[in-house]
Design an enzyme around this catalytic site. Structure first.
Site, PDB file in Angstrom:
ATOM      1  N   LEU A  83      10.231  47.553  -0.763  1.00  0.00           N
ATOM      2  CA  LEU A  83      11.866  48.347   0.474  1.00  0.00           C
ATOM      3  C   LEU A  83      13.136  47.487  -0.179  1.00  0.00           C
ATOM      4  O   LEU A  83      13.010  46.176  -0.343  1.00  0.00           O
ATOM      5  CB  LEU A  83      10.912  48.476   0.848  1.00  0.00           C
ATOM      6  CG  LEU A  83      11.159  46.707   2.511  1.00  0.00           C
ATOM      7  CD1 LEU A  83      12.749  46.602   2.648  1.00  0.00           C
ATOM      8  CD2 LEU A  83      10.038  47.145   3.892  1.00  0.00           C
ATOM      9  N   CYS A 100      16.857  38.236  -0.772  1.00  0.00           N
ATOM     10  CA  CYS A 100      15.905  38.376  -1.894  1.00  0.00           C
ATOM     11  C   CYS A 100      15.972  37.937  -3.378  1.00  0.00           C
ATOM     12  O   CYS A 100      16.000  37.302  -3.596  1.00  0.00           O
ATOM     13  CB  CYS A 100      15.032  40.437  -1.567  1.00  0.00           C
ATOM     14  SG  CYS A 100      14.353  40.407  -0.148  1.00  0.00           S
TER      15      CYS A 100
HETATM   16  P1  NAD Z   1      13.332  37.784   8.365  1.00  0.00           P
HETATM   17  O1  NAD Z   1      13.819  36.324   7.942  1.00  0.00           O
HETATM   18  O2  NAD Z   1      13.738  38.772   8.715  1.00  0.00           O
HETATM   19  O3  NAD Z   1      12.201  38.156   9.035  1.00  0.00           O
HETATM   20  C1  NAD Z   1      11.096  36.944   9.358  1.00  0.00           C
HETATM   21  C2  NAD Z   1      10.497  37.272  10.434  1.00  0.00           C
HETATM   22  O4  NAD Z   1       9.012  35.779  10.820  1.00  0.00           O
HETATM   23  C3  NAD Z   1      11.471  36.552  11.700  1.00  0.00           C
HETATM   24  O5  NAD Z   1      11.688  37.355  12.533  1.00  0.00           O
HETATM   25  C4  NAD Z   1      10.658  34.504  11.737  1.00  0.00           C
HETATM   26  O6  NAD Z   1      10.890  34.748  13.659  1.00  0.00           O
HETATM   27  C5  NAD Z   1       8.897  35.825  12.205  1.00  0.00           C
HETATM   28  N1  NAD Z   1       7.922  34.293  11.781  1.00  0.00           N
HETATM   29  C6  NAD Z   1       8.964  33.221  10.886  1.00  0.00           C
HETATM   30  N2  NAD Z   1       7.693  31.861  11.221  1.00  0.00           N
HETATM   31  C7  NAD Z   1       7.103  32.900  11.876  1.00  0.00           C
HETATM   32  C8  NAD Z   1       5.507  32.559  13.038  1.00  0.00           C
HETATM   33  N3  NAD Z   1       4.817  31.627  12.344  1.00  0.00           N
HETATM   34  N4  NAD Z   1       4.909  33.233  13.116  1.00  0.00           N
HETATM   35  C9  NAD Z   1       4.986  34.589  13.585  1.00  0.00           C
HETATM   36  N5  NAD Z   1       6.727  35.145  13.378  1.00  0.00           N
HETATM   37  C10 NAD Z   1       6.995  33.971  12.476  1.00  0.00           C
HETATM   38  O7  NAD Z   1      12.168  37.998   6.715  1.00  0.00           O
HETATM   39  P2  NAD Z   1      11.869  39.343   5.489  1.00  0.00           P
HETATM   40  O8  NAD Z   1      13.434  39.848   5.460  1.00  0.00           O
HETATM   41  O9  NAD Z   1      11.650  40.388   7.072  1.00  0.00           O
HETATM   42  O10 NAD Z   1      11.789  38.689   4.470  1.00  0.00           O
HETATM   43  C11 NAD Z   1       9.828  38.756   4.906  1.00  0.00           C
HETATM   44  C12 NAD Z   1       9.521  38.391   3.635  1.00  0.00           C
HETATM   45  O11 NAD Z   1       9.369  39.605   2.524  1.00  0.00           O
HETATM   46  C13 NAD Z   1      10.085  37.095   2.127  1.00  0.00           C
HETATM   47  O12 NAD Z   1       9.139  36.741   1.923  1.00  0.00           O
HETATM   48  C14 NAD Z   1      10.843  38.128   1.416  1.00  0.00           C
HETATM   49  O13 NAD Z   1      11.463  37.701   0.802  1.00  0.00           O
HETATM   50  C15 NAD Z   1       9.787  39.842   1.794  1.00  0.00           C
HETATM   51  N6  NAD Z   1      11.294  40.463   1.768  1.00  0.00           N
HETATM   52  C16 NAD Z   1      12.240  41.177   2.091  1.00  0.00           C
HETATM   53  C17 NAD Z   1      12.920  42.399   1.458  1.00  0.00           C
HETATM   54  C18 NAD Z   1      13.841  42.170   1.850  1.00  0.00           C
HETATM   55  O14 NAD Z   1      14.336  43.333   1.547  1.00  0.00           O
HETATM   56  N7  NAD Z   1      14.705  41.714   3.238  1.00  0.00           N
HETATM   57  C19 NAD Z   1      12.150  42.909   0.254  1.00  0.00           C
HETATM   58  C20 NAD Z   1      10.487  42.765   0.301  1.00  0.00           C
HETATM   59  C21 NAD Z   1      10.597  41.443   0.443  1.00  0.00           C
END
Ligand code: NAD
Length: 432
Positions: free
Chosen positions: A151, A261
């Site tokens: 996404l 990302c």
């Molecule tokens: P984010 O930082 O917005 O959210 C991560 C969440 O995980 C936070 O709310 C944090 O509090 C929580 N967290 C951390 N440790 C935890 C634990 N032990 N237990 C429960 N919750 C915990 O991150 P994001 O942007 O959603 O990205 C998440 C993953 O998805 C990353 O690996 C990222 O590379 C990947 N990704 C992100 C996107 C994007 O557009 N943001 C797109 C594709 C993939």
């Protein structure tokens, strides 16, 4: 199906709401108690078009719940997605500590057979580490799978609900069956569910982001070349984009890619390449060139204004791209720090990222409630993000409010000729 999504950030929240929207029972768990409290009240901690009503509707109808009790969420579910952050470690490699800590929790709460799916972007081999961490805590049978997310922030709901494809790395019939059942409703129009082995799924995510990052970087270099030789990168973009082999998307030059990302994934992939003896030379350069590109807006301002010290610059756009409040690795972070260090006063505006900007810049810049407020007394306007509301400039109002006439537009939103006719000293990216 009963699903737990651990990590309620941009990805976890969108996928949790999306899976609930299709009729699943979803519990989103996060260790951030303040985030969970807000979500329970439908007060979203992030901006994402279309997400708020979807969260509210599914919460109201009982298909979506939020909790800080990660163990309980796991115990209630048959499929557990790990969607926590994988930020860059000091050396740029992906920090897997959150992912593996969740895997440990999953192992401790494995009350019946489950499918454990990595949704976070993780280096190849991580699913095996997850398997090891879970297995160290339980004797219950479980499967692992890799389901990278593609996404885009700003269009995340649309992308999740109508994906171009869904990549699923599996090595068991149980995981394949569960994920097929979960995802078939999202691809009724015929887009593929691509089942593959787990390492291929893990590599696919990084390869996709690396390809896009390289494409943007190449366009930024074409833009610099165009400036030197008197060509127009917009014409070049149309010329190459009409070639079906190249395509039109992701061909806009700008101030360097940012976001949560591309920068981290390019770095992490470079490290994996080096570690396994297959160095990704092209990507190493992409990363360096992109960092350099973030300095371009300041150099353009310097060329137009001469000495920067004591000047006032208005900045339109702080988020790393339009339609998001996310400022992670945004060009604005580099630009603001550079300009402040040179003694420039900044008046900034962004439609959605002002709270985030306040958190990052504190009282070192002036925050404008309206985009035209930012222009008051400014020597120059710098357009950094391609928000739609910036695409039409009220020339008269801008001239009245600004002290100077310089407009540096690193998103090529305005017509150079028209800007000059209206009396502006206008510079953009890759155009004469
Ligand atoms: P984010 O930082 O917005 O959210 C991560 C969440 O995980 C936070 O709310 C944090 O509090 C929580 N967290 C951390 N440790 C935890 C634990 N032990 N237990 C429960 N919750 C915990 O991150 P994001 O942007 O959603 O990205 C998440 C993953 O998805 C990353 O690996 C990222 O590379 C990947 N990704 C992100 C996107 C994007 O557009 N943001 C797109 C594709 C993939």
């Amino acid at each position: 199906m009963n699903v737990a999504v651990v990590g309620t950030g941009y990805v976890g929240l969108v996928m949790g709401a999306g899976l609930a929207e299709m009729g699943n029972t979803v519990i989103c768990a996060d260790v951030d108690a303040s985030k969970i409290e807000r979500l329970k009240k439908n007060d979203l901690p992030i901006y994402e078009p279309g997400l708020e009503p979807m969260v509210a509707r599914n919460q109201l109808e009982g298909r979506l719940a939020f909790t800080t009790d990660v163990g309980d969420a796991i115990e209630r579910s048959d499929v557990v997605f790990i969607a926590v952050g994988t930020p860059p470690d000091e050396d740029g490699s992906a920090d897997l500590s959150h992912v593996l800590s969740v895997a440990d929790t999953i192992g401790r709460h494995m009350n019946r057979p489950k499918v454990v799916v990595t949704k976070s972007t993780v280096p190849v081999g991580t699913a095996e580490k997850v398997r090891g961490a879970v297995a160290a805590r339980t004797k219950v049978k479980f499967s692992v799978a890799s389901n990278p997310e593609f996404l885009k922030e700003g269009a995340a709901v649309q992308d999740f609900m109508k994906p171009d494809r869904i990549v699923l790395g599996v090595d068991s019939a149980e995981a394949e069956a569960a994920l097929r059942e979960l995802y078939e409703p999202f691809v009724r129009s015929g887009n593929p569910l691509l089942f593959m082995d787990i390492p291929s799924a893990e590599v696919t995510k990084y390869a996709a982001n690396a390809m896009l990052a390289a494409r943007i970087t190449l366009m930024n270099q074409f833009a610099s070349l165009c400036e030197k030789v008197g060509a127009d990168v917009d014409h070049v973009r149309s010329g190459i984009g009409s070639d079906a082999r190249i395509g039109k998307a992701f061909l806009f030059p700008g101030p360097g890619y940012g976001g949560s990302c591309f920068p981290k994934d390019v770095k992490a992939l470079c490290i994996t390449g080096r570690e396994v003896g297959a160095p990704l030379d092209v990507l190493e350069v992409v990363e360096r060139v992109n960092e350099r590109q973030k300095g371009v807006p300041v150099e353009k301002l310097r060329r137009a204004l001469g000495a920067l010290s004591g000047r006032t610059v208005a900045i339109w756009g702080l988020a790393f791209k339009a339609q998001t409040d996310d400022m992670r690795e945004a060009a604005a972070l580099v630009v603001v720090e550079k300009l402040l260090a040179e003694g420039v006063s900044l008046r900034v505006h962004d439609p959605k990222a002002m709270d985030e900007a306040r958190r990052r810049f504190g009282d070192r810049v002036t925050y404008a409630g309206h985009r035209y407020d930012a222009l008051k007394g400014a020597d120059a306007l710098l357009v950094l993000t391609e928000w739609q509301e910036y695409r039409v400039l009220d020339h008269e109002q801008a001239r009245k409010l600004m002290k100077g006439r310089v407009v540096v537009d690193v998103r090529n939103l305005y017509e150079p000729e028209r800007m000059r006719e209206h009396g502006f000293v206008y510079d953009s990216i890759g155009r004469p």
